[in-house]
Design a protein around this motif. Structure first.
Motif, PDB file in Angstrom:
ATOM      1  N   ALA A 193      34.527  44.970  44.851  1.00 36.00           N
ATOM      2  CA  ALA A 193      33.613  44.218  43.745  1.00 36.00           C
ATOM      3  C   ALA A 193      34.265  44.027  42.473  1.00 36.00           C
ATOM      4  N   GLY A 194      33.848  42.974  41.784  1.00 37.91           N
ATOM      5  CA  GLY A 194      34.336  42.402  40.533  1.00 37.91           C
ATOM      6  C   GLY A 194      33.387  41.478  39.868  1.00 37.91           C
ATOM      7  N   TRP A 195      33.484  41.286  38.758  1.00 33.20           N
ATOM      8  CA  TRP A 195      32.557  40.361  37.882  1.00 33.20           C
ATOM      9  C   TRP A 195      33.370  39.811  36.682  1.00 33.20           C
ATOM     10  N   SER A 216      30.731  51.344  38.096  1.00 31.09           N
ATOM     11  CA  SER A 216      30.978  51.713  36.868  1.00 31.09           C
ATOM     12  C   SER A 216      30.353  53.160  36.681  1.00 31.09           C
ATOM     13  N   ASP A 217      29.493  53.508  37.614  1.00 27.77           N
ATOM     14  CA  ASP A 217      28.755  54.979  37.402  1.00 27.77           C
ATOM     15  C   ASP A 217      29.694  55.952  38.386  1.00 27.77           C
ATOM     16  N   GLN A 218      30.398  56.849  37.563  1.00 30.71           N
ATOM     17  CA  GLN A 218      31.164  57.663  38.332  1.00 30.71           C
ATOM     18  C   GLN A 218      30.440  58.574  39.344  1.00 30.71           C
ATOM     19  N   GLY A 277      47.814  34.863  34.402  1.00 27.40           N
ATOM     20  CA  GLY A 277      46.721  34.832  33.196  1.00 27.40           C
ATOM     21  C   GLY A 277      45.806  33.369  33.717  1.00 27.40           C
ATOM     22  N   SER A 278      44.606  33.381  33.007  1.00 34.32           N
ATOM     23  CA  SER A 278      43.538  32.456  33.460  1.00 34.32           C
ATOM     24  C   SER A 278      42.864  32.156  32.287  1.00 34.32           C
ATOM     25  N   SER A 279      42.936  30.846  31.662  1.00 37.53           N
ATOM     26  CA  SER A 279      42.103  30.462  30.561  1.00 37.53           C
ATOM     27  C   SER A 279      40.597  31.107  30.526  1.00 37.53           C
ATOM     28  N   ALA A 280      40.035  31.262  29.401  1.00 34.61           N
ATOM     29  CA  ALA A 280      38.757  31.883  29.225  1.00 34.61           C
ATOM     30  C   ALA A 280      38.496  33.139  30.004  1.00 34.61           C
ATOM     31  N   GLU A 281      39.356  33.785  30.477  1.00 36.99           N
ATOM     32  CA  GLU A 281      39.299  34.904  31.295  1.00 36.99           C
ATOM     33  C   GLU A 281      40.286  36.121  30.732  1.00 36.99           C
ATOM     34  N   ALA A 282      40.565  36.321  29.314  1.00 39.36           N
ATOM     35  CA  ALA A 282      41.502  37.143  28.753  1.00 39.36           C
ATOM     36  C   ALA A 282      41.222  38.823  29.220  1.00 39.36           C
ATOM     37  N   VAL A 283      39.756  39.145  29.223  1.00 42.85           N
ATOM     38  CA  VAL A 283      39.810  40.311  29.389  1.00 42.85           C
ATOM     39  C   VAL A 283      39.775  40.704  30.839  1.00 42.85           C
ATOM     40  N   TYR A 284      39.245  39.769  31.578  1.00 46.73           N
ATOM     41  CA  TYR A 284      39.190  39.893  32.872  1.00 46.73           C
ATOM     42  C   TYR A 284      40.640  39.885  33.596  1.00 46.73           C
ATOM     43  N   SER A 285      41.670  39.028  33.138  1.00 47.71           N
ATOM     44  CA  SER A 285      43.009  39.007  33.420  1.00 47.71           C
ATOM     45  C   SER A 285      43.637  40.379  33.151  1.00 47.71           C
ATOM     46  N   TYR A 286      43.368  40.842  31.874  1.00 44.41           N
ATOM     47  CA  TYR A 286      44.045  42.070  31.452  1.00 44.41           C
ATOM     48  C   TYR A 286      43.513  43.367  32.581  1.00 44.41           C
ATOM     49  N   CYS A 287      42.104  43.408  32.960  1.00 42.70           N
ATOM     50  CA  CYS A 287      41.672  44.361  34.074  1.00 42.70           C
ATOM     51  C   CYS A 287      42.525  44.297  35.391  1.00 42.70           C
ATOM     52  N   VAL A 346      35.366  45.262  31.421  1.00 42.05           N
ATOM     53  CA  VAL A 346      36.160  46.588  31.727  1.00 42.05           C
ATOM     54  C   VAL A 346      35.522  47.611  32.618  1.00 42.05           C
ATOM     55  N   ASP A 347      34.217  47.852  32.334  1.00 37.39           N
ATOM     56  CA  ASP A 347      33.545  49.061  33.124  1.00 37.39           C
ATOM     57  C   ASP A 347      33.801  48.470  34.606  1.00 37.39           C
ATOM     58  N   VAL A 348      33.319  47.253  35.006  1.00 37.24           N
ATOM     59  CA  VAL A 348      33.164  46.828  36.277  1.00 37.24           C
ATOM     60  C   VAL A 348      34.651  46.690  36.845  1.00 37.24           C
ATOM     61  N   ASN A 349      35.445  45.968  36.270  1.00 33.78           N
ATOM     62  CA  ASN A 349      36.976  45.442  36.859  1.00 33.78           C
ATOM     63  C   ASN A 349      37.897  46.608  36.734  1.00 33.78           C
TER      64      ASN A 349
END
Ligand SMILES: NC(=O)c1ccc[n+]([C@@H]2O[C@H](COP(=O)([O-])OP(=O)(O)OC[C@H]3O[C@@H](n4cnc5c(N)ncnc54)[C@H](O)[C@@H]3O)[C@@H](O)[C@H]2O)c1
Length: 248
Positions: free
Chosen positions: A88-90, A62-64, A145-155, A108-111
């Motif tokens: 890489a993902g988290w 995430s550090d350009q 989609g994946s329950s409990a992973e809304a922002v990760y799924s969006y990424c 969002v920064d990582v994924n």
């Protein structure tokens, strides 16, 4: 597989899990792999284990500025980069309404920004040379989609669309961009979600092949997409998940 010998491949998140298994397979196929990972010590150990001129570099994708410096170092020390695996993902599983802005930003920064940073630095060089292969490890969460992973799924959905768009923009330059979507896989990331193994047991019942993934399930597909055999494949999304998702 054809065309992997001596290819210089940047692979993020290769200190563990799916990335470590993939780095090993790429080295076996003759590629020279540069592992970029938050865990610098793990990246160096993995590079020493897989051999074939691999190097490990510790950084946060995430550090350009750190990414730009690492890509320059790979070009100087290993050679002209012609392959990239954004692996890489988290995530931290949590119902969306219980999560807060601090967690969203890190996910969002990582994924999202991570693959954007690394791809921008590497694709700039590939575009100058008119050659390259990019494979992003997205997730079935980004397709269905994946329950409990809304922002990760969006990424992960964003990563899939990012690859498709770059596939269109760079097709005539001989640069292919594809996504591989793992299903639930037995790695540290998944074990952190499911320390008691209850989720894994439930998923084993849901997967048509009756098991969760193993890191070794993915390297063949990634190596294929980086190889000459995949020269006419771009903008595609491939689930490797024992039949859990069968997206049209
Ligand atoms: N395990 C699963 O169930 C599963 C399912 C679908 C998709 N995926 C995706 O597969 C990929 C690999 O995941 P995994 O399960 O092997 O995870 P893992 O946690 O076992 O390995 C991830 C690696 O990425 C590194 N990493 C994490 N954040 C980083 C950062 N900011 N900068 C640099 N390196 C960083 C970690 O240090 C680690 O070595 C990820 O993109 C993940 O989202 C995993």
């Amino acid at each position: 597989m054809r065309g992997l010998k001596d290819k210089v491949v940047v692979l993020t998140g290769g200190a563990g899990g799916i990335g470590r298994a993939t780095a090993g397979r790429l080295a076996e196929e003759g590629a020279r792999v540069a592992i970029l990972d938050l865990n610098g010590e793990g990246a160096a150990t993995a590079a020493a284990e897989i051999g074939n001129g691999a190097i490990g570099i510790g950084l946060d994708i995430s550090d350009q500025q750190a990414v730009i410096a690492a890509v320059a170092r790979v070009e100087a020390e290993v050679g002209p980069i012609s392959g990239l695996v954004n692996n890489a993902g988290w995530d931290k599983m949590m119902p969306f309404l219980k999560s807060d802005a601090e967690l969203w930003r890190r996910i969002v920064d990582v994924n999202l920004f991570g693959p954007v940073n690394v791809t921008h630095a590497v694709l700039t060089l590939m575009a100058e040379r008119g050659e390259g292969r990019i494979v992003s490890i997205a997730s079935d969460a980004g397709r269905v989609g994946s329950s409990a992973e809304a922002v990760y799924s969006y990424c992960k959905g964003g990563v899939i669309a990012f690859m498709k768009t770059l596939a269109r923009e760079h097709a005539r330059q001989g640069i292919n961009c594809n996504s591989v979507c793992p299903g639930p896989t037995d790695t540290q990331l998944f074990r952190d979600f499911d320390p008691g193994g209850k989720l894994a047991a439930a998923l084993e019942r849901a997967v048509p092949m009756r098991r969760v993934g193993k890191p070794e399930d993915y390297p063949g597909m990634v190596a294929f997409l980086l190889s000459d055999d995949a020269a006419f494949i771009t903008g595609q999304v491939i689930s490797v998940s024992g039949g859990l998702t069968m997206s049209g």
